[in-house]
Design a protein around this motif. Structure first.
Motif, PDB file in Angstrom:
ATOM      1  N   ASN A 132      46.144  49.571  43.058  1.00 31.34           N
ATOM      2  CA  ASN A 132      44.977  49.780  42.192  1.00 31.34           C
ATOM      3  C   ASN A 132      45.153  51.039  41.343  1.00 31.34           C
ATOM      4  OD1 ASN A 132      43.118  52.092  43.213  1.00 31.34           O
ATOM      5  ND2 ASN A 132      43.704  51.000  45.087  1.00 31.34           N
ATOM      6  N   CYS A 133      44.425  51.088  40.239  1.00 30.24           N
ATOM      7  CA  CYS A 133      44.549  52.197  39.282  1.00 30.24           C
ATOM      8  C   CYS A 133      43.595  53.347  39.582  1.00 30.24           C
ATOM      9  CB  CYS A 133      44.330  51.688  37.859  1.00 30.24           C
ATOM     10  SG  CYS A 133      42.647  51.096  37.548  1.00 30.24           S
ATOM     11  N   GLY A 134      42.831  53.270  40.659  1.00 29.40           N
ATOM     12  CA  GLY A 134      41.911  54.349  41.012  1.00 29.40           C
ATOM     13  C   GLY A 134      40.639  54.350  40.194  1.00 29.40           C
ATOM     14  N   GLY A 135      40.294  53.223  39.610  1.00 31.55           N
ATOM     15  CA  GLY A 135      39.040  53.126  38.859  1.00 31.55           C
ATOM     16  C   GLY A 135      39.179  53.347  37.366  1.00 31.55           C
TER      17      GLY A 135
ATOM     18  N   ASN B 132      30.235  53.953  50.630  1.00 31.44           N
ATOM     19  CA  ASN B 132      29.682  53.277  51.805  1.00 31.44           C
ATOM     20  C   ASN B 132      30.753  52.603  52.653  1.00 31.44           C
ATOM     21  OD1 ASN B 132      26.567  53.408  51.668  1.00 31.44           O
ATOM     22  ND2 ASN B 132      27.221  53.039  49.561  1.00 31.44           N
ATOM     23  N   LYS B 133      32.014  52.888  52.338  1.00 34.20           N
ATOM     24  CA  LYS B 133      33.156  52.352  53.084  1.00 34.20           C
ATOM     25  C   LYS B 133      33.132  50.829  53.173  1.00 34.20           C
ATOM     26  CE  LYS B 133      33.841  56.649  55.616  1.00 34.20           C
ATOM     27  NZ  LYS B 133      33.724  57.390  54.432  1.00 34.20           N
ATOM     28  N   ILE B 134      32.820  50.202  52.045  1.00 34.40           N
ATOM     29  CA  ILE B 134      32.811  48.752  51.940  1.00 34.40           C
ATOM     30  C   ILE B 134      34.106  48.335  51.258  1.00 34.40           C
ATOM     31  CG2 ILE B 134      31.650  46.762  50.907  1.00 34.40           C
ATOM     32  CD1 ILE B 134      29.023  48.432  51.150  1.00 34.40           C
ATOM     33  N   GLU B 135      34.857  47.468  51.908  1.00 35.95           N
ATOM     34  CA  GLU B 135      36.167  47.049  51.407  1.00 35.95           C
ATOM     35  C   GLU B 135      36.041  46.361  50.052  1.00 35.95           C
ATOM     36  OE1 GLU B 135      39.879  47.205  51.110  1.00 35.95           O
ATOM     37  OE2 GLU B 135      39.109  47.768  53.074  1.00 35.95           O
ATOM     38  N   LEU B 136      36.859  46.797  49.105  1.00 36.29           N
ATOM     39  CA  LEU B 136      36.824  46.258  47.752  1.00 36.29           C
ATOM     40  C   LEU B 136      38.080  45.468  47.424  1.00 36.29           C
ATOM     41  CD1 LEU B 136      35.750  46.071  44.837  1.00 36.29           C
ATOM     42  CD2 LEU B 136      36.619  48.373  44.453  1.00 36.29           C
ATOM     43  N   TYR B 137      39.212  45.951  47.868  1.00 39.63           N
ATOM     44  CA  TYR B 137      40.485  45.402  47.429  1.00 39.63           C
ATOM     45  C   TYR B 137      41.095  44.419  48.419  1.00 39.63           C
ATOM     46  CZ  TYR B 137      40.287  49.340  44.208  1.00 39.63           C
ATOM     47  OH  TYR B 137      39.894  50.234  43.257  1.00 39.63           O
ATOM     48  N   ALA B 138      41.814  43.433  47.859  1.00 33.48           N
ATOM     49  CA  ALA B 138      42.683  42.588  48.662  1.00 33.48           C
ATOM     50  C   ALA B 138      43.944  43.405  48.960  1.00 33.48           C
ATOM     51  CB  ALA B 138      43.014  41.317  47.885  1.00 33.48           C
ATOM     52  N   THR B 139      44.860  42.862  49.710  1.00 36.56           N
ATOM     53  CA  THR B 139      46.051  43.591  50.143  1.00 36.56           C
ATOM     54  C   THR B 139      46.800  44.222  48.973  1.00 36.56           C
ATOM     55  OG1 THR B 139      46.237  42.054  51.974  1.00 36.56           O
ATOM     56  CG2 THR B 139      48.156  43.421  51.520  1.00 36.56           C
TER      57      THR B 139
END
Length: 176
Positions: free
Chosen positions: A110-113, A97-104
């Motif tokens: 990030n590890c890609g999940g 849904n293109k909702i921002e998850l991560y800080a800068t």
């Protein structure tokens, strides 16, 4: 001649005969006999329910994602999404849904999940009972954080039977 019925369409099989009419030889001619197309419809009070009816629908979870910082008017931005109960991780729902998850830092590192970095932290403000229990990975990464904090990559939304609403605070570490 054989006839095959597919719903509202009737097809006739082609008639085959030898070109020389004697039943031998290498040439074969095909005669196609067109059939009329028919449509039939009936309705009754006892008919089965159509696909997509209320009995076929899977339970849905409504999600509200609250932004990490208030806008100029002092209100926090809210984004909404829906998901079928028990089918997706919170991280995937946010990504789809293109909702921002991560800080800068998390956008880059990030590890890609995979559950090995701890950058996809969210806070569950409401609806925690609609999510799976904290995983061992979450217990390791979030041991010094509030119980309401979860890793989005480890959080399954729903259990295939329940429905309701989950309210998620994105990037809760910015609230401090």
């Amino acid at each position: 001649m054989a006839t095959i019925n597919f719903g509202g369409i009737s097809l006739g099989m082609p008639e085959l005969s030898h070109a020389n009419g004697k039943g031998y030889g290498n040439c074969v001619s095909v005669k196609v006999v067109p059939r009329k197309r028919f449509v039939s419809a009936s309705a009754s009070a006892n008919s089965m329910e159509s696909p997509g009816s209320a009995t076929d629908q899977k339970p849905e979870i409504e999600l509200e994602f609250i932004g990490p910082k208030p806008e100029s008017d002092g209100k926090y931005p809210v984004e909404r999404a829906k998901a079928i109960s028990g089918e997706k991780l919170l991280r995937n729902i946010m990504s789809d849904n293109k909702i921002e998850l991560y800080a800068t830092y998390g956008k880059v590192m990030n590890c890609g999940g995979g559950g090995s970095c701890g950058t996809c932290i969210v806070e569950i403000l409401d609806g925690n009972d609609l999510l799976n229990e904290r995983t061992n990975t979450e217990l390791r990464y979030l041991k010094k954080n509030p119980e309401s904090w979860r890793l989005a990559c480890q959080t399954i939304v729903g259990n295939k039977e329940n429905s309701g609403k989950v309210v998620v605070q994105r990037i809760p570490q910015w609230k401090k």
